[in-house]
Design an enzyme around this catalytic site. Structure first.
Site, PDB file in Angstrom:
ATOM      1  N   GLU A 109      48.439  29.010  47.555  1.00 58.95           N
ATOM      2  CA  GLU A 109      47.458  28.033  48.279  1.00 58.95           C
ATOM      3  C   GLU A 109      46.328  28.237  47.388  1.00 58.95           C
ATOM      4  O   GLU A 109      46.089  29.292  46.677  1.00 58.95           O
ATOM      5  CB  GLU A 109      47.138  28.401  49.796  1.00 58.95           C
ATOM      6  CG  GLU A 109      48.284  28.432  50.654  1.00 58.95           C
ATOM      7  CD  GLU A 109      48.051  29.165  51.872  1.00 58.95           C
ATOM      8  OE1 GLU A 109      46.837  29.455  52.384  1.00 58.95           O
ATOM      9  OE2 GLU A 109      49.141  29.912  52.320  1.00 58.95           O
ATOM     10  N   LYS A 111      42.416  28.678  46.801  1.00 61.56           N
ATOM     11  CA  LYS A 111      41.340  29.274  47.849  1.00 61.56           C
ATOM     12  C   LYS A 111      40.177  28.664  48.057  1.00 61.56           C
ATOM     13  O   LYS A 111      39.453  28.236  46.969  1.00 61.56           O
ATOM     14  CB  LYS A 111      41.116  30.703  46.910  1.00 61.56           C
ATOM     15  CG  LYS A 111      40.189  31.605  47.891  1.00 61.56           C
ATOM     16  CD  LYS A 111      40.124  32.955  47.261  1.00 61.56           C
ATOM     17  CE  LYS A 111      39.275  34.007  47.876  1.00 61.56           C
ATOM     18  NZ  LYS A 111      38.044  33.829  48.176  1.00 61.56           N
ATOM     19  N   ASP A 113      36.637  27.367  49.205  1.00 65.67           N
ATOM     20  CA  ASP A 113      35.243  28.348  49.094  1.00 65.67           C
ATOM     21  C   ASP A 113      34.497  27.734  50.306  1.00 65.67           C
ATOM     22  O   ASP A 113      33.670  26.917  50.208  1.00 65.67           O
ATOM     23  CB  ASP A 113      34.424  27.944  47.673  1.00 65.67           C
ATOM     24  CG  ASP A 113      33.507  29.235  47.451  1.00 65.67           C
ATOM     25  OD1 ASP A 113      33.561  30.377  48.430  1.00 65.67           O
ATOM     26  OD2 ASP A 113      32.960  29.291  46.619  1.00 65.67           O
ATOM     27  N   TYR A 218      45.221  27.533  57.316  1.00 67.89           N
ATOM     28  CA  TYR A 218      46.159  28.199  56.626  1.00 67.89           C
ATOM     29  C   TYR A 218      46.945  29.428  57.133  1.00 67.89           C
ATOM     30  O   TYR A 218      48.047  29.965  56.916  1.00 67.89           O
ATOM     31  CB  TYR A 218      45.399  28.860  55.272  1.00 67.89           C
ATOM     32  CG  TYR A 218      44.302  29.495  55.310  1.00 67.89           C
ATOM     33  CD1 TYR A 218      44.183  30.752  56.135  1.00 67.89           C
ATOM     34  CD2 TYR A 218      43.018  28.736  54.827  1.00 67.89           C
ATOM     35  CE1 TYR A 218      42.946  31.375  56.063  1.00 67.89           C
ATOM     36  CE2 TYR A 218      41.893  29.529  54.997  1.00 67.89           C
ATOM     37  CZ  TYR A 218      41.808  30.799  55.477  1.00 67.89           C
ATOM     38  OH  TYR A 218      40.466  31.477  55.603  1.00 67.89           O
ATOM     39  N   LYS A 306      41.340  34.930  41.107  1.00 64.12           N
ATOM     40  CA  LYS A 306      39.734  34.169  40.822  1.00 64.12           C
ATOM     41  C   LYS A 306      39.866  33.551  39.519  1.00 64.12           C
ATOM     42  O   LYS A 306      40.084  34.024  38.600  1.00 64.12           O
ATOM     43  CB  LYS A 306      38.535  35.410  40.847  1.00 64.12           C
ATOM     44  CG  LYS A 306      38.391  35.944  41.995  1.00 64.12           C
ATOM     45  CD  LYS A 306      38.413  34.806  43.251  1.00 64.12           C
ATOM     46  CE  LYS A 306      37.335  35.426  44.713  1.00 64.12           C
ATOM     47  NZ  LYS A 306      36.285  35.891  44.265  1.00 64.12           N
ATOM     48  N   CYS A 400       5.238  43.271  23.055  1.00 63.52           N
ATOM     49  CA  CYS A 400       5.462  43.224  24.427  1.00 63.52           C
ATOM     50  C   CYS A 400       4.778  42.028  24.965  1.00 63.52           C
ATOM     51  O   CYS A 400       3.611  42.182  24.992  1.00 63.52           O
ATOM     52  CB  CYS A 400       5.418  44.363  25.045  1.00 63.52           C
ATOM     53  SG  CYS A 400       5.411  44.424  26.982  1.00 63.52           S
ATOM     54  N   CYS A 403       2.240  43.966  27.516  1.00 65.60           N
ATOM     55  CA  CYS A 403       1.171  45.082  27.178  1.00 65.60           C
ATOM     56  C   CYS A 403       0.648  44.849  25.758  1.00 65.60           C
ATOM     57  O   CYS A 403      -0.033  45.443  25.246  1.00 65.60           O
ATOM     58  CB  CYS A 403       1.579  46.354  27.354  1.00 65.60           C
ATOM     59  SG  CYS A 403       2.846  47.057  26.601  1.00 65.60           S
ATOM     60  N   CYS A 418      10.033  47.874  25.180  1.00 68.51           N
ATOM     61  CA  CYS A 418       8.696  48.366  24.912  1.00 68.51           C
ATOM     62  C   CYS A 418       8.575  49.619  25.244  1.00 68.51           C
ATOM     63  O   CYS A 418       9.261  50.070  26.549  1.00 68.51           O
ATOM     64  CB  CYS A 418       7.959  47.511  26.041  1.00 68.51           C
ATOM     65  SG  CYS A 418       6.503  48.403  26.385  1.00 68.51           S
ATOM     66  N   CYS A 423       3.366  50.414  30.450  1.00 65.83           N
ATOM     67  CA  CYS A 423       3.175  49.030  30.329  1.00 65.83           C
ATOM     68  C   CYS A 423       3.148  48.714  31.902  1.00 65.83           C
ATOM     69  O   CYS A 423       4.222  48.889  32.416  1.00 65.83           O
ATOM     70  CB  CYS A 423       4.513  48.751  29.665  1.00 65.83           C
ATOM     71  SG  CYS A 423       4.837  46.895  29.654  1.00 65.83           S
TER      72      CYS A 423
HETATM   73  S1  IVH Z   1      44.339  33.879  53.868  1.00 70.48           S
HETATM   74  C1  IVH Z   1      45.036  38.241  55.515  1.00 70.48           C
HETATM   75  N1  IVH Z   1      44.220  31.599  52.636  1.00 70.48           N
HETATM   76  O1  IVH Z   1      39.350  33.677  51.488  1.00 70.48           O
HETATM   77  C2  IVH Z   1      45.102  36.770  54.683  1.00 70.48           C
HETATM   78  N2  IVH Z   1      42.318  32.939  52.755  1.00 70.48           N
HETATM   79  O2  IVH Z   1      39.127  36.756  50.307  1.00 70.48           O
HETATM   80  C3  IVH Z   1      43.549  36.510  54.645  1.00 70.48           C
HETATM   81  N3  IVH Z   1      40.436  31.897  51.987  1.00 70.48           N
HETATM   82  O3  IVH Z   1      38.448  35.401  54.283  1.00 70.48           O
HETATM   83  C4  IVH Z   1      43.136  34.949  54.317  1.00 70.48           C
HETATM   84  N4  IVH Z   1      41.343  29.825  51.198  1.00 70.48           N
HETATM   85  O4  IVH Z   1      37.885  33.027  53.984  1.00 70.48           O
HETATM   86  C5  IVH Z   1      43.669  32.884  53.000  1.00 70.48           C
HETATM   87  N5  IVH Z   1      44.437  29.715  51.494  1.00 70.48           N
HETATM   88  C6  IVH Z   1      43.646  30.453  51.890  1.00 70.48           C
HETATM   89  C7  IVH Z   1      42.276  31.047  51.680  1.00 70.48           C
HETATM   90  C8  IVH Z   1      41.609  31.927  52.130  1.00 70.48           C
HETATM   91  C9  IVH Z   1      40.200  30.741  51.371  1.00 70.48           C
HETATM   92  C10 IVH Z   1      39.300  32.889  52.147  1.00 70.48           C
HETATM   93  C11 IVH Z   1      39.024  33.333  53.567  1.00 70.48           C
HETATM   94  C12 IVH Z   1      39.189  34.668  53.631  1.00 70.48           C
HETATM   95  C13 IVH Z   1      38.693  34.983  51.992  1.00 70.48           C
HETATM   96  C14 IVH Z   1      39.674  36.224  51.480  1.00 70.48           C
END
Ligand code: IVH
Length: 658
Positions: A109, A111, A113, A218, A306, A400, A403, A418, A423
């Site tokens: 999925e 993630k 933000d 989710y 990430k 610097c 100073c 420096c 300083c």
């Molecule tokens: S699952 C145990 N699914 O990411 C499962 N989290 O670092 C935990 N987040 O606190 C969450 N999209 O705020 C899950 N598709 C997704 C997500 C998701 C964003 C965030 C969520 C969680 C954080 C975890």
């Protein structure tokens, strides 16, 4: 300006600041500046009581205290995810699961933000919305979640269900709101995440409504109740029932499929109308998830990959230099403000001379700037196609900026220093660092006030901070400081004496000795006295301490033993039990049941207590988790009934690193 106008202006300004601070998490001014303005207002109101306005901040008892939202306790904690940053780490994750004998299929999925939230429905009706909080205790935000159009308030069927998801603000909404805010002269939201967080914590749901938030769900809290076998099925089910689910999820047969999914979204994600900072990879099958288990904070059956940072182009207007506490000189780019990964960026580090020269970065160039999460923005390279004829070549300064002393560049290092220990730039940076969060955490003693007190001669070195109390009445006379703010500053200073040894060591600002090394030193030496006596060879014997750190420490202690002794005599002398265990079970109640193979009951109890936990004999709602050995009986059954996490002896040993 006449006093009446001035009072009106101050009230509006102060209200704007506190509004932003309490409702939007935005600090427009330092506490010190806020306090100065408040004091100015108080003085004027005392002189001209006839002009006092009803909405004056001086008339309110405590600012926006109502933000205390009702606490919600979670039966099933809202966990977070472990991060991985590349494919190797992702493959390791897969291998770990395979080594335990599983053959996992995954669901990927995006993630999102935003802000994690929990929503409960009873008989098809939305009854409770709450924030994640610390994962165990969240805040009731039902009224605000009610304003989210993509969250259904009534389900087509009358089911009861608890689910989790991410509340977010679309990029287009953020831009729209920021345009209006700019026109009104209000501060801009830095990124969609902050905007969503601030909006969710509004006291007035009508404000939240205007923020036009959205949600993607989710997680179903007890999915098996609905006959669901895995995450993919659960997402399909959520969609069918009418919940908003991010459509870009995929079922993956194996880790190669997962990597393809990541590749696919790495670049295309920037075309989406919401921020995503990664991919969440979850083992699909729920039984397999349970069998793989959990650590205290994260499931072992899921990780967050990430994405690498995003880069954006903007014009570099100038290069300015700052002096750090170790004398290190950093060139910084002054940029035409630009949004990167959802944040407004106006400065970026250029690291050092070589960095600039290697990349031929010149003032007036269009540069690519990178920002990832909380990391300091950095200039990456020049877009030479856009280089104009008027760009100015870069020359490193040789004196610097604070100073004027000659800068030196250490052999094998790219950084200029420096060396002048007197300083003012260095001393101020050291004082600011000492008082900052993560160090002694002296609230109110920020850059501005340090500068002011340094200029006035009250602060010449860190120990002077603890002597400020001798000048209380003089400080109260300083413009912008008053009785109240001086008192709270002095209280914060007094309080800081209770900081742990590792914090004190970090705060000294010794080169190469940050938070992690300070913790190691604190555990090893237990007191400043012992640390003062530490020899180079002793230090080298400690794991994670190499020659550079040992050298730096020994040098520091040789030069600064008087300063450290002064700190001790002023009451900053924390003592720590040597090699004390980490308090990983702080605040938790843990129940042991069944027969443990490698520990006696007494040993396990002592470990829990040493690590800050409470070992209880019976299972209740308050139990954080149960450690089940062989032949576990009724306690385990009770824990299962109450949906309390049960871990094996092996997992417990892993937690305590045995
Ligand atoms: S699952 C145990 N699914 O990411 C499962 N989290 O670092 C935990 N987040 O606190 C969450 N999209 O705020 C899950 N598709 C997704 C997500 C998701 C964003 C965030 C969520 C969680 C954080 C975890």
């Amino acid at each position: 300006m006449n006093p009446q106008e001035k009072i009106k202006e101050l009230v509006e300004l102060l209200n704007k600041y506190s509004q932003e601070y309490y409702n939007n998490d935005v600090s427009l001014v330092s506490d010190y500046e806020y306090d100065s303005l408040l004091r100015e207002l108080e003085t004027l109101e005392n002189q001209y009581p006839e002009y006092i306005l009803p909405n004056s901040p001086t008339r309110r008892v405590g600012d926006f205290q109502e933000t205390e939202l009702e606490k919600i306790y979670y039966q099933t904690p809202m966990l977070s995810l472990a991060d991985v940053f590349n494919c190797n780490e992702l493959r390791d994750f897969d291998m770990r699961i395979r080594k335990e004998g599983f053959n996992p299929h995954y669901v990927c999925e995006l993630k999102i933000d935003g802000i994690a939230s929990n929503a409960s429905y009873e008989n098809g009706k939305f009854v409770l919305g709450s924030t994640r909080g610390n994962g165990l205790v969240g805040e009731n935000i039902t009224a605000n979640m009610n304003t989210i159009n993509s969250l259904p308030k009534k389900l087509a069927n009358n089911m009861s269900i608890e689910l989790r998801g991410e509340v977010y603000m679309k990029k287009s909404v953020l831009n729209y709101l920021n345009n209006i805010r700019e026109k009104n002269g209000e501060t801009l939201f830095k990124n969609p995440r902050n905007a969503a967080g601030g909006s969710l914590r509004q006291l007035n749901p009508e404000i939240t409504r205007k923020r036009n938030l959205d949600i993607f769900n989710y997680t179903i809290v007890n999915p098996k109740q609905y006959g669901l076998q895995g995450q993919y099925e659960a997402l399909k089910f959520l969609e069918k029932v009418g919940f908003s689910v991010n459509p870009n999820y995929e079922y993956c047969e194996n880790i190669d499929d997962v990597i393809n999914y990541i590749e696919k979204w790495k670049d295309t994600r920037k075309d989406l109308d919401y921020e995503t900072d990664g991919v969440v990879i979850k083992v699909d099958n729920f039984d397999m998830q349970e069998a793989i288990g959990y650590t205290i904070k994260t499931p072992k059956w899921a990780v967050a990959y990430k994405f690498p940072a995003l880069e954006v182009e903007t014009k570099m207007l100038n290069i300015i230099f700052t002096v750090g506490r170790t004398g290190n000189i950093t060139p910084n780019a002054v940029l035409e403000p630009v949004m990167i990964a959802g944040s407004l960026v106006q400065r970026a580090t250029l690291n050092n001379e070589d960095f600039i020269i290697d990349r031929d970065i010149r003032i007036g160039d269009y540069v690519l700037v990178r920002k990832a999460g909380e990391i300091i923005p950095e200039v990456v390279r020049v877009n030479f196609d856009r280089r104009g004829s008027d760009v100015k070549p870069f020359y490193m300064i040789d004196k610097c900026p604070e100073c004027g002393s000659e800068l030196v560049r250490a052999k094998d290092e790219a950084v200029h220093y420096c060396l002048n220990e007197e300083c003012p730039g260095r001393i101020r940076a050291g004082l600011v660092y000492f008082a900052s969060r993560g160090c002694m955490d002296i609230d109110g003693l920020g850059e501005k006030l340090v500068e002011d007190l340094f200029r006035r001669g009250y602060l010449k070195k860190i120990t002077d901070i603890y002597r400020l109390k001798n000048y209380q009445s003089e400080l109260e006379m300083i413009e912008g400081l008053g009785e109240k703010s001086v008192q709270s500053l002095l209280d914060a200073i007094e309080n800081s004496k209770n900081n742990s040894l590792d914090k004190v060591i970090t705060s000294l600002g010794i080169r190469f000795v940050g938070g992690k090394i300070s913790k190691i030193l604190a555990k090893q030496y237990g007191s400043l006295d012992n640390l003062l006596k530490a020899s180079y060879n002793d230090l080298l014997n400690i794991k994670d301490i190499g020659e550079a750190i040992a050298n730096s420490l020994v040098n520091y202690m040789a030069k600064n033993s008087d300063l450290v002794r002064e700190l001790q005599s002023l009451g900053i002398n924390p003592i720590e039990e040597v090699n004390e265990n980490e308090q990983i079970f702080k605040g938790m109640t843990i129940v042991l049941t069944g027969k443990l193979e490698s520990l006696t009951r007494e040993e396990a109890t002592k470990i829990i207590e040493d690590m800050g936990g409470n070992a209880a004999s019976s299972v209740s709602k308050k139990t954080s988790f149960v450690v089940a050995g062989s032949d576990a009986g009724s306690k385990k059954t009770k824990a299962e009934e109450l949906n309390i996490k049960i871990i094996s002896e092996q997992e417990f040993l892993e937690m305590i690193k045995r």
